[in-house]
Every structure is written in structure tokens, then in C-alpha cells.
Design a protein around this motif. Structure first.
Motif, PDB file in Angstrom:
ATOM      1  N   GLU A 108       0.852  -1.179   0.000  1.00  0.00           N
ATOM      2  CA  GLU A 108       0.000   0.000   0.000  1.00  0.00           C
ATOM      3  C   GLU A 108       0.890   1.232   0.000  1.00  0.00           C
ATOM      4  O   GLU A 108       1.818   1.348   0.795  1.00  0.00           O
ATOM      5  CB  GLU A 108      -0.904   0.013   1.228  1.00  0.00           C
ATOM      6  CG  GLU A 108      -1.816   1.231   1.306  1.00  0.00           C
ATOM      7  CD  GLU A 108      -2.647   1.240   2.576  1.00  0.00           C
ATOM      8  OE1 GLU A 108      -3.876   1.118   2.482  1.00  0.00           O
ATOM      9  OE2 GLU A 108      -2.039   1.342   3.670  1.00  0.00           O
ATOM     10  N   VAL A 109       0.611   2.166  -0.928  1.00  0.00           N
ATOM     11  CA  VAL A 109       1.371   3.411  -1.035  1.00  0.00           C
ATOM     12  C   VAL A 109       0.443   4.563  -0.674  1.00  0.00           C
ATOM     13  O   VAL A 109      -0.603   4.745  -1.304  1.00  0.00           O
ATOM     14  CB  VAL A 109       1.938   3.610  -2.453  1.00  0.00           C
ATOM     15  CG1 VAL A 109       2.723   4.919  -2.521  1.00  0.00           C
ATOM     16  CG2 VAL A 109       2.830   2.436  -2.840  1.00  0.00           C
ATOM     17  N   ILE A 110       0.803   5.318   0.357  1.00  0.00           N
ATOM     18  CA  ILE A 110       0.024   6.474   0.794  1.00  0.00           C
ATOM     19  C   ILE A 110       0.825   7.731   0.458  1.00  0.00           C
ATOM     20  O   ILE A 110       1.983   7.860   0.837  1.00  0.00           O
ATOM     21  CB  ILE A 110      -0.260   6.413   2.305  1.00  0.00           C
ATOM     22  CG1 ILE A 110      -1.093   5.163   2.629  1.00  0.00           C
ATOM     23  CG2 ILE A 110      -0.991   7.667   2.766  1.00  0.00           C
ATOM     24  CD1 ILE A 110      -1.353   4.979   4.112  1.00  0.00           C
ATOM     25  N   MET A 111       0.182   8.671  -0.253  1.00  0.00           N
ATOM     26  CA  MET A 111       0.836   9.907  -0.667  1.00  0.00           C
ATOM     27  C   MET A 111       0.083  11.076  -0.045  1.00  0.00           C
ATOM     28  O   MET A 111      -1.112  11.267  -0.292  1.00  0.00           O
ATOM     29  CB  MET A 111       0.860  10.033  -2.190  1.00  0.00           C
ATOM     30  CG  MET A 111       1.490   8.849  -2.891  1.00  0.00           C
ATOM     31  SD  MET A 111       1.713   9.118  -4.655  1.00  0.00           S
ATOM     32  CE  MET A 111       2.971  10.380  -4.635  1.00  0.00           C
ATOM     33  N   ASN A 112       0.774  11.873   0.763  1.00  0.00           N
ATOM     34  CA  ASN A 112       0.189  13.049   1.400  1.00  0.00           C
ATOM     35  C   ASN A 112       0.606  14.304   0.649  1.00  0.00           C
ATOM     36  O   ASN A 112       1.189  15.242   1.209  1.00  0.00           O
ATOM     37  CB  ASN A 112       0.631  13.126   2.868  1.00  0.00           C
ATOM     38  CG  ASN A 112       0.132  11.954   3.684  1.00  0.00           C
ATOM     39  OD1 ASN A 112      -1.039  11.613   3.621  1.00  0.00           O
ATOM     40  ND2 ASN A 112       1.027  11.336   4.434  1.00  0.00           N
ATOM     41  N   ALA A 113       0.335  14.312  -0.648  1.00  0.00           N
ATOM     42  CA  ALA A 113       0.719  15.451  -1.480  1.00  0.00           C
ATOM     43  C   ALA A 113       0.040  15.307  -2.827  1.00  0.00           C
ATOM     44  O   ALA A 113      -0.522  14.264  -3.156  1.00  0.00           O
ATOM     45  CB  ALA A 113       2.244  15.512  -1.649  1.00  0.00           C
TER      46      ALA A 113
END
Length: 427
Positions: free
Chosen positions: A244-249
Motif C-alpha cells: 500500500e502506497v500512501i501519498m500526502n501530497a
């Protein structure tokens, strides 16, 4: 006593008596032996003594001892050739300097390095390898030239063996000058830091870099201003694609491929003119997750998933008019723009095309070419109540068939026709 020639026996009456000899040379040592006159001791310079072995054959000093100052440790011992020792002990703080190409040990125990605290590190030596008892690490000292000046300074790095593993890692925040080349299966191991101080970072930006997070790795950018990682990769299952890849941008990419994408932001913005391609699959490959939008290549339709049903929207092949092909309900009003259409299937008596939520067998159907019928309780009575069809191309070429009683409530009924035919014999 200053004898000339050879002396076979000599007696000294006092303890302060001396034997004074010439300094000698490598070929003719001052103190030598009858059977080996080119082996002995010489005085090549003030405060210096050398041992000569076979001076006629080897024009070098095998052992040379010299005094370089007035302190107890200001002496040097030079050894020429291979040195074989069982044990070598330095009783005072000093050093061992080898001018040869290598040091060779025939034993199996190991080489014990000098040990000391961080404060006891040498300040002006390079190429130093020592054990740091303060940090429980091995110290390596090297010389670094300052770019802005011509001076040099000793820099220190720490090389430590991680417990229970055979991989080495650097535990110093100091810089590394040059490339790091790893052999096959070699690793670079870093400590498990945090977002505020990444494990792998940059010389000019210590708050930006990578660090170990739970079951994964995170990338932090200027963590002193933003505590959330920009990218967080986490292993969520043991499947081949169980990451799982979470991107905050915001994500600005030319092309990206993935098996699953979850966005916690408010919207996705596509800065292009081509289109947004949806996941494509057949009916059996549907994912019953609420909010899913996909294209069904089996029915050639676009599908949307609510919390309980699939809503199917399909583009008519010949026009750009969209239709809703599901029996699901609409909770709001349907407003049509100018010239917009609602297109339905022909329907049947039992299931009219246009029906009502509480009475699904009552409604409107297409009963034939240029004909519509009004069905009332079609599951009970298969005969339409009213049938309207066109019989020709004239304005009045239409026929209305009523299958049932006709009740006209009014004070006057006008019939504009040239002929009135009544099959029943009573009115």
C-alpha cells in the motif's frame, strides 16, 4: 680506555668505566664478531644506534633506534625486513609504523587494535583504525581537505558490527567522500529513526530523507514543518502485490501503473485533454466496493457501484444520449435539457418500460411499430387497457383502442367525425 688493535680480555676497575669506540659503518660495524665482521652495532648519527646484519651484502640497517625528543615516549624503532614475533608490547603511549607493503599474521586469533574513549582520539593522524570504548564501535580516521582553505583536518567515522548479523553499517553522521560500491548481496543498514530525523538523509537538508515505518518505509520532506510523510509504503499482505502506497501530497505524473490506488484527498485533477481511462473487466470481475466506477467489456457499459447495487450507464451507439438501464430508484428530480431524451426498452405487459415504484405492472409500453399501449395490472390481465397506433400518414390516421368500459364525465361530448360506428346494439 682507548685500545688500538684487538683486545682479547679487559678488566674494568670501576663501575663508571667505559669502552669508547668509533661510530662504525654498515660495512664495518663498531662492535662486531670475529667470525662475522659485517654484523654488529653502529652509531650512524647522534642519539641513534643501529644493528647491522651482513652489511657487505645488505646495505641497510636491520634495526634502528633513535631519540627524537626529551620525553619518555620520544623514541623511534625502525625495523627493516620481515619481523616475526610471538608478542609485541608497547609499555608507553606510542605507535608502530610499517614502511612495507603489508603486515602478515600467521596466527588465528586476531589483531587487537588500540582501545580508547572518544576524547582520546588522535587529532592529527590519518589512516587510523582503533576501537572506541565510549561508543562500542570501531573508529576510522581519515584526512579531509577543507574546500575553502588549504588546511586539512582529521575526520572520524564509526564502523560497527551489528549484533547477531554479519553486515556492517556506518553509524556516524559524518560525510563520506567518494562512491560506495557494494559487492553482491551486500547491504547498507541504517538505524530506525523517525520522520523528524530520517535515517537516510542529505548533507544540506537533514530533515528530508527516508526512515523505517511500521511494516514499510516512509519518505519525509522538511519534516520540521510537516510531520506527515510525503510517501509511505507499507506491506499489508503477503501477496505479490500486497503493498500500500500512501501519498500526502499532490501527484503530478506523466504515466503511472498500479494494481490499486487509494486517495485520501478531496479530488483527482487530470491536466490533459485525452481522457481518464477506467478499470476494464467483465461482469464476473466486478469488485463490490461502494463507489467503484468501471467499464464492463462484456456488456459494453459503464458501471457504478452503490452500497448495495450496480447502476449501469451506457452510451447509445448512434447518439450521445445516455440512458439509465437499471431498475434502481432515483431520489431526486430528473431535469432534461433542451432536446434531451429518455430512452427505454420496449417493455412488456408484465414489466412496462415506464412504470411506477409501487405498481410496477402498470405503465407504458411499445406494443408494436408506431404503437404504444397503456397497461393496467399487466401481471393480472395481459390485455392493454388502451392501445394507440398510427394507421397511415395523415393527421387523423390514428386509432385508439379501449379494452374496457369508457366513462365520460362531463356536460357535453363532441365527436368530430363523418361516421360513427357502434358495434354494440345499445348505448
Amino acid at each position: 680506555m682507548r685500545p688500538s688493535g684487538q683486545v682479547t680480555r679487559c678488566h674494568f676497575p670501576r663501575e663508571t668505566s667505559k669502552i669508547l669506540n668509533s661510530s662504525g659503518s654498515i660495512n664495518e660495524p663498531s662492535y662486531t664478531f670475529l667470525s662475522d665482521e659485517d654484523t654488529g652495532i653502529i652509531n650512524p648519527a647522534p642519539n641513534t644506534i643501529s644493528f647491522i646484519v651482513g652489511g657487505d651484502l645488505n646495505k641497510t640497517e636491520v634495526i634502528k633506534i633513535e631519540r627524537t625528543g626529551n620525553s619518555n615516549t620520544s623514541s623511534n624503532i625502525f625495523l627493516e625486513g620481515d619481523v616475526w614475533v610471538d608478542e609485541l608490547t608497547f609499555t608507553r603511549r606510542g605507535g608502530l609504523k610499517l614502511d612495507g607493503d603489508y603486515a602478515y599474521f600467521t596466527g588465528t586469533t586476531g589483531l587487537r587494535l588500540p582501545q580508547g574513549t572518544t576524547e582520546q582520539r588522535p587529532t592529527s593522524e590519518i589512516g587510523i583504525l582503533r576501537y572506541n570504548s565510549t561508543l562500542d564501535t570501531f573508529d576510522i580516521g581519515f584526512n579531509v581537505a577543507r574546500p575553502s582553505t588549504t588546511t586539512t583536518a582529521t575526520k572520524w567515522g564509526n564502523l560497527s558490527l551489528e549484533k547477531n548479523k554479519s553486515s556492517w553499517f556506518v553509524r556516524s553522521g559524518d560525510s563520506i567522500f567518494g562512491d560506495i560500491q557494494l559487492t553482491n548481496n551486500a547491504r547498507v543498514l541504517a538505524t530506525n529513526c523517525s520522520g523528524s530525523l530520517p535515517s537516510i538523509t542529505f548533507d544540506s537538508d537533514a530533515r528530508t530523507g527516508f526512515y523505517k515505518s511500521t511494516n514499510g518505509i516512509s519518505l519525509s520532506v522538511e519534516s520540521n514543518r510537516n510531520v506527515e510523510p510525503v510517501i509511505k509504503v507499507t506491506r499489508i499482505s503477503d501477496a505479490v502485490r500486497g503493498n500500500e502506497v500512501i501519498m500526502n501530497a499532490d501527484l503530478l505524473v506523466e504515466e503511472i501503473s498500479f494494481s490499486s490506488l487509494r486517495m485520501h484527498g478531496d479530488y483527482a485533477y487530470v491536466d490533459g485533454v485525452g481522457g481518464f481511462r477506467l478499470p476494464i473487466g467483465n461482469t464476473a470481475q466486478r469488485n463490490a466496493t461502494t463507489g467503484v466506477l468501471r467499464y464492463n467489456n462484456q456488456t459494453n457499459t459503464f458501471e457504478m457501484r452503490t452500497n448495495s447495487k450496480w447502476i449501469i450507464a451506457s452510451g447509445n451507439i448512434d447518439t450521445d444520449t445516455w440512458v439509465n438501464r437499471t431498475g434502481d430508484s432515483m431520489t431526486g428530480n430528473l431535469k432534461m435539457t433542451s432536446n434531451a431524451l429518455i430512452r427505454a426498452s420496449y417493455g412488456t405487459v408484465a414489466a412496462p418500460s415506464y412504470s411506477f415504484d409501487g405498481d410496477e405492472d402498470t405503465g407504458l409500453i411499445r406494443s408494436g411499430s408506431d404503437a404504444i399501449s397503456l397497461v393496467v395490472g399487466g401481471t393480472v390481465n395481459a390485455t392493454p387497457a388502451i392501445i394507440i397506433n398510427r394507421t397511415g400518414n395523415g393527421n387523423n390516421d390514428k386509432t385508439i383502442t379501449i379494452n374496457g368500459n369508457l366513462i365520460v364525465n362531463g356536460t357535453q361530448t363532441t365527436i368530430n367525425t363523418t361516421e360513427l360506428v357502434i358495434d354494440d346494439n345499445k348505448i
